[in-house]
Design an enzyme around this catalytic site. Sequence first.
Site, PDB file in Angstrom:
ATOM      1  CE1 TYR A  89      19.251  91.329  28.591  1.00  0.00           C
ATOM      2  CE2 TYR A  89      18.940  92.401  30.456  1.00  0.00           C
ATOM      3  CZ  TYR A  89      18.783  91.407  29.743  1.00  0.00           C
ATOM      4  OH  TYR A  89      18.094  90.331  30.204  1.00  0.00           O
ATOM      5  CB  SER A  96      15.271  91.938  32.211  1.00  0.00           C
ATOM      6  OG  SER A  96      16.014  92.384  33.105  1.00  0.00           O
TER       7      SER A  96
END
EC number: 1.1.1.300
Length: 307
Positions: free
Chosen positions: A212, A199
Amino acid sequence: MLTREREGAGSSGNSQPLLEERGREGAEESGRARGRAMHMIYLVVKAAVGLVLPAKLRDLSRENVLITGGGRGIGRQLAREFAERGARKIVLWGRTEKCLKETTEEIRQMGTECHYFICDVGNREEVYQTAKAVREKVGDITILVNNAAVVHGKSLMDSDDDALLKSQHINTLGQFWTTKAFLPRMLELQNGHIVCLNSVLALSAIPGAIDYCTSKASAFAFMESLTLGLLDCPGVSATTVLPFHTSTEMFQGMRVRFPNLFPPLKPETVARRTVEAVQLNQALLLLPWTMHALIILKRPLVLHREL
């Protein structure tokens, strides 16, 4: 005096093999360094040629692809994309059998052999046992796509300890276990590719998703080190994909500033560009291209805050 001379002569005699061994080690290290330098030159030349001539896409007809988190979202789209591009066999890993079964049936209807295995990549022993079962039933995996991930979307103080550990085990450590399970055989075959669906938050964190962001930054460092280590390994490569916010079930309800400027990506787009990157042997892919500017702009902002 005679005794001392004999001792000196003996000492000199013993040091000779040591000097020769060190010389051989130095020559070997020098050779390896030259090999790495030549490989880097080759990559630079290859990239330069690629800017002028159209690149040749890798043939996937002999490749067995394993996708973690393959039952839904980007994982399902990756399975479709690999199947459409002619992958020989596709293996799906995940924790929800219903989704895995649905995706497997869809891929089989496309004419591609597909299998699924229930596996929690955060569980090391389960990964190793399931990898053994895959080799026995399907054969050698030549393309490993580490796609499985979880997100809780909370601040540090609002996060449950077990939830924080779960994020690190699945998003980061899971890639250690799957790579250790399949990379050795790839190195033996001199044919393999490790892919990480990461990401952009690995490079530019946001508040409210500390688990995350941290796990993705760790996974990025893992892939960066792995990619460099594979430079000396013929036939085996790695690709790291850093997409922006993607419209999947995992990120439902996520709000983005300036949505017109940075609209969410479609899973189909991420999957298509990822498979293309594998076929082009591209080490790093940021999606969309505007993310390059975001990363460049972030650095001066951080320095300004530090000052």
